[in-house]
Motif scaffolding. Sequence first.
Motif, PDB file in Angstrom:
ATOM      1  N   MET A 175       3.088  11.225  -5.868  1.00  0.00           N
ATOM      2  CA  MET A 175       2.807   9.468  -5.940  1.00  0.00           C
ATOM      3  C   MET A 175       3.434   9.290  -7.587  1.00  0.00           C
ATOM      4  O   MET A 175       2.878  10.321  -8.226  1.00  0.00           O
ATOM      5  N   LEU A 176       3.586   8.002  -7.653  1.00  0.00           N
ATOM      6  CA  LEU A 176       3.953   7.619  -9.189  1.00  0.00           C
ATOM      7  C   LEU A 176       2.403   7.669  -9.901  1.00  0.00           C
ATOM      8  O   LEU A 176       1.470   7.335  -9.513  1.00  0.00           O
ATOM      9  N   LYS A 177       2.396   8.146 -11.249  1.00  0.00           N
ATOM     10  CA  LYS A 177       1.333   7.961 -12.053  1.00  0.00           C
ATOM     11  C   LYS A 177       0.499   6.703 -12.173  1.00  0.00           C
ATOM     12  O   LYS A 177       1.374   5.730 -12.166  1.00  0.00           O
ATOM     13  N   THR A 178      -0.674   6.505 -12.079  1.00  0.00           N
ATOM     14  CA  THR A 178      -1.135   5.098 -12.279  1.00  0.00           C
ATOM     15  C   THR A 178      -0.708   4.530 -13.421  1.00  0.00           C
ATOM     16  O   THR A 178      -0.606   3.211 -13.146  1.00  0.00           O
ATOM     17  N   SER A 179      -0.269   5.115 -14.730  1.00  0.00           N
ATOM     18  CA  SER A 179      -0.033   4.503 -15.567  1.00  0.00           C
ATOM     19  C   SER A 179       1.430   3.750 -15.395  1.00  0.00           C
ATOM     20  O   SER A 179       1.918   2.780 -16.239  1.00  0.00           O
ATOM     21  N   GLU A 180       2.287   4.270 -14.477  1.00  0.00           N
ATOM     22  CA  GLU A 180       3.514   3.871 -14.107  1.00  0.00           C
ATOM     23  C   GLU A 180       3.539   2.650 -13.323  1.00  0.00           C
ATOM     24  O   GLU A 180       4.643   2.076 -13.059  1.00  0.00           O
ATOM     25  N   VAL A 181       2.599   2.270 -12.676  1.00  0.00           N
ATOM     26  CA  VAL A 181       2.606   1.129 -11.616  1.00  0.00           C
ATOM     27  C   VAL A 181       1.577   0.054 -12.340  1.00  0.00           C
ATOM     28  O   VAL A 181       0.209   0.336 -12.373  1.00  0.00           O
ATOM     29  N   PRO A 182       2.138  -1.223 -12.157  1.00  0.00           N
ATOM     30  CA  PRO A 182       1.244  -2.329 -12.536  1.00  0.00           C
ATOM     31  C   PRO A 182       0.132  -2.488 -11.292  1.00  0.00           C
ATOM     32  O   PRO A 182       0.215  -1.823 -10.072  1.00  0.00           O
ATOM     33  N   SER A 183      -1.238  -2.770 -11.811  1.00  0.00           N
ATOM     34  CA  SER A 183      -2.159  -2.920 -10.844  1.00  0.00           C
ATOM     35  C   SER A 183      -2.204  -3.556  -9.590  1.00  0.00           C
ATOM     36  O   SER A 183      -2.827  -3.277  -8.670  1.00  0.00           O
ATOM     37  N   GLU A 184      -1.230  -4.719  -9.804  1.00  0.00           N
ATOM     38  CA  GLU A 184      -1.108  -5.563  -8.664  1.00  0.00           C
ATOM     39  C   GLU A 184      -0.270  -4.572  -7.376  1.00  0.00           C
ATOM     40  O   GLU A 184      -0.103  -4.939  -6.241  1.00  0.00           O
ATOM     41  N   LEU A 185       0.418  -3.487  -7.939  1.00  0.00           N
ATOM     42  CA  LEU A 185       1.379  -2.866  -6.888  1.00  0.00           C
ATOM     43  C   LEU A 185       0.751  -1.456  -6.679  1.00  0.00           C
ATOM     44  O   LEU A 185       1.417  -0.631  -5.924  1.00  0.00           O
ATOM     45  N   LYS A 186      -0.585  -1.229  -6.900  1.00  0.00           N
ATOM     46  CA  LYS A 186      -1.092   0.209  -6.807  1.00  0.00           C
ATOM     47  C   LYS A 186      -1.446   0.248  -5.158  1.00  0.00           C
ATOM     48  O   LYS A 186      -1.253   1.332  -4.862  1.00  0.00           O
ATOM     49  N   LYS A 187      -1.712  -0.757  -4.563  1.00  0.00           N
ATOM     50  CA  LYS A 187      -1.902  -0.387  -3.119  1.00  0.00           C
ATOM     51  C   LYS A 187      -0.566  -0.260  -2.212  1.00  0.00           C
ATOM     52  O   LYS A 187      -0.456   0.669  -1.504  1.00  0.00           O
ATOM     53  N   LEU A 188       0.492  -1.230  -2.720  1.00  0.00           N
ATOM     54  CA  LEU A 188       1.735  -0.749  -2.117  1.00  0.00           C
ATOM     55  C   LEU A 188       2.188   0.452  -2.503  1.00  0.00           C
ATOM     56  O   LEU A 188       2.834   1.513  -1.663  1.00  0.00           O
ATOM     57  N   ASN A 189       1.821   1.177  -3.556  1.00  0.00           N
ATOM     58  CA  ASN A 189       2.274   2.439  -4.163  1.00  0.00           C
ATOM     59  C   ASN A 189       1.736   3.366  -3.363  1.00  0.00           C
ATOM     60  O   ASN A 189       2.416   4.385  -2.837  1.00  0.00           O
ATOM     61  N   SER A 190       0.634   3.330  -3.019  1.00  0.00           N
ATOM     62  CA  SER A 190      -0.261   4.274  -2.307  1.00  0.00           C
ATOM     63  C   SER A 190       0.171   4.284  -0.824  1.00  0.00           C
ATOM     64  O   SER A 190       0.419   5.670  -0.177  1.00  0.00           O
ATOM     65  N   LEU A 191       0.623   3.243  -0.275  1.00  0.00           N
ATOM     66  CA  LEU A 191       1.103   3.107   1.142  1.00  0.00           C
ATOM     67  C   LEU A 191       2.451   3.925   1.046  1.00  0.00           C
ATOM     68  O   LEU A 191       2.889   4.803   2.064  1.00  0.00           O
ATOM     69  N   PHE A 192       3.116   3.589   0.008  1.00  0.00           N
ATOM     70  CA  PHE A 192       4.676   3.877   0.023  1.00  0.00           C
ATOM     71  C   PHE A 192       4.562   5.592   0.026  1.00  0.00           C
ATOM     72  O   PHE A 192       5.551   6.124   0.747  1.00  0.00           O
ATOM     73  N   PHE A 193       3.805   6.109  -0.760  1.00  0.00           N
ATOM     74  CA  PHE A 193       3.835   7.629  -0.885  1.00  0.00           C
ATOM     75  C   PHE A 193       2.957   8.321   0.287  1.00  0.00           C
ATOM     76  O   PHE A 193       2.670   9.396   0.174  1.00  0.00           O
ATOM     77  N   SER A 194       2.240   7.650   1.101  1.00  0.00           N
ATOM     78  CA  SER A 194       1.714   8.114   2.218  1.00  0.00           C
ATOM     79  C   SER A 194       2.753   8.708   3.020  1.00  0.00           C
ATOM     80  O   SER A 194       2.343   9.646   4.156  1.00  0.00           O
ATOM     81  N   PHE A 195       4.161   8.694   3.076  1.00  0.00           N
ATOM     82  CA  PHE A 195       5.051   9.350   3.779  1.00  0.00           C
ATOM     83  C   PHE A 195       5.289  10.673   3.171  1.00  0.00           C
ATOM     84  O   PHE A 195       6.003  11.465   3.930  1.00  0.00           O
ATOM     85  N   GLN A 196       4.477  11.141   2.086  1.00  0.00           N
ATOM     86  CA  GLN A 196       4.355  12.543   1.733  1.00  0.00           C
ATOM     87  C   GLN A 196       5.752  13.461   1.607  1.00  0.00           C
ATOM     88  O   GLN A 196       5.800  14.513   1.798  1.00  0.00           O
ATOM     89  N   TYR A 197       6.785  12.367   0.951  1.00  0.00           N
ATOM     90  CA  TYR A 197       7.867  13.195   0.523  1.00  0.00           C
ATOM     91  C   TYR A 197       8.904  13.743   1.917  1.00  0.00           C
ATOM     92  O   TYR A 197       9.640  14.603   1.919  1.00  0.00           O
ATOM     93  N   LYS A 198       8.367  13.274   3.260  1.00  0.00           N
ATOM     94  CA  LYS A 198       9.210  13.549   4.210  1.00  0.00           C
ATOM     95  C   LYS A 198      10.571  13.082   3.975  1.00  0.00           C
ATOM     96  O   LYS A 198      11.694  13.476   4.759  1.00  0.00           O
ATOM     97  N   TYR A 199      10.684  11.948   3.264  1.00  0.00           N
ATOM     98  CA  TYR A 199      11.828  11.181   3.438  1.00  0.00           C
ATOM     99  C   TYR A 199      12.551  11.144   1.883  1.00  0.00           C
ATOM    100  O   TYR A 199      11.958  11.090   1.273  1.00  0.00           O
ATOM    101  N   ASP A 200      13.819  10.878   1.989  1.00  0.00           N
ATOM    102  CA  ASP A 200      14.408  10.526   0.443  1.00  0.00           C
ATOM    103  C   ASP A 200      13.800   9.075  -0.243  1.00  0.00           C
ATOM    104  O   ASP A 200      13.748   8.186   0.818  1.00  0.00           O
ATOM    105  N   LEU A 201      13.144   9.104  -1.341  1.00  0.00           N
ATOM    106  CA  LEU A 201      12.876   7.569  -1.580  1.00  0.00           C
ATOM    107  C   LEU A 201      13.343   6.858  -1.757  1.00  0.00           C
ATOM    108  O   LEU A 201      12.983   5.698  -1.294  1.00  0.00           O
ATOM    109  N   TYR A 202      14.774   6.960  -2.234  1.00  0.00           N
ATOM    110  CA  TYR A 202      15.705   5.747  -2.345  1.00  0.00           C
ATOM    111  C   TYR A 202      15.869   5.118  -0.895  1.00  0.00           C
ATOM    112  O   TYR A 202      15.849   3.987  -0.640  1.00  0.00           O
TER     113      TYR A 202
END
Length: 216
Positions: A1-28
């Motif tokens: 998951m991206l570091k907290t400092s790298e993601v604006p506060s309004e995108l933290k929930k989106l970031n958490s959901l995005f990285f719940s895929f646990q690197y199973k897929y290529d991020l791009y």
Amino acid sequence: MLKTSEVPSELKKLNSLFFSFQYKYDLYSLYDDFLTIVICCLARQTEEKLYLETIAKYTKAELSVFANMFGELFCMYADAKKFGHWIDPLGTYYEALASGSKKSAFGQFFTPKSICTLMAGFVIDADAWGKTINEPCSGSGRMILASNQIAKNNYYVAQDLDAICCKMTAINMAFHEIRGEVHCMDTLRMTTPRISYSINYDFYKHKTPLILLKRP
């Protein structure tokens, strides 16, 4: 998951959901698929084939994550509309992914929002109405969003060589209630678009975001 400092506060929930895929897929590819799913959801059942092809490799639980990501994105746009702001959550998050990735596929960084607002103020007449305005290198569509904030009800024709940029521009325009079209093409060489998107052509009727795909 991206570091907290790298993601604006309004995108933290989106970031958490995005990285719940646990690197199973290529991020791009994962981000690209998310954009495609959003576009299919805004296409009023005209892109069911593309939708089914895109989701085929994901589990039911993973599709639920995509649904939650879409809901989070929808809420962000709704909040911005309520307060009369323009936002670019897709471009901002893409930049965060790019800054935290060594993959060459992540290669886009966009003009800061404040600069877009300043530049739009220089070139867009506040009294402009019904004009056709071209954005030949749209990125995530920020200049269009900034221009629309100054003068509504203009029609935008956007182009970009990068397919992900075109998808972000199309989604941003759709949720900001902007009419126009987006073409994935080489603007300098004026090549035939690989794919085009028609945005909100009948918004005055339905008052809901619409993206229709046009293929060569």
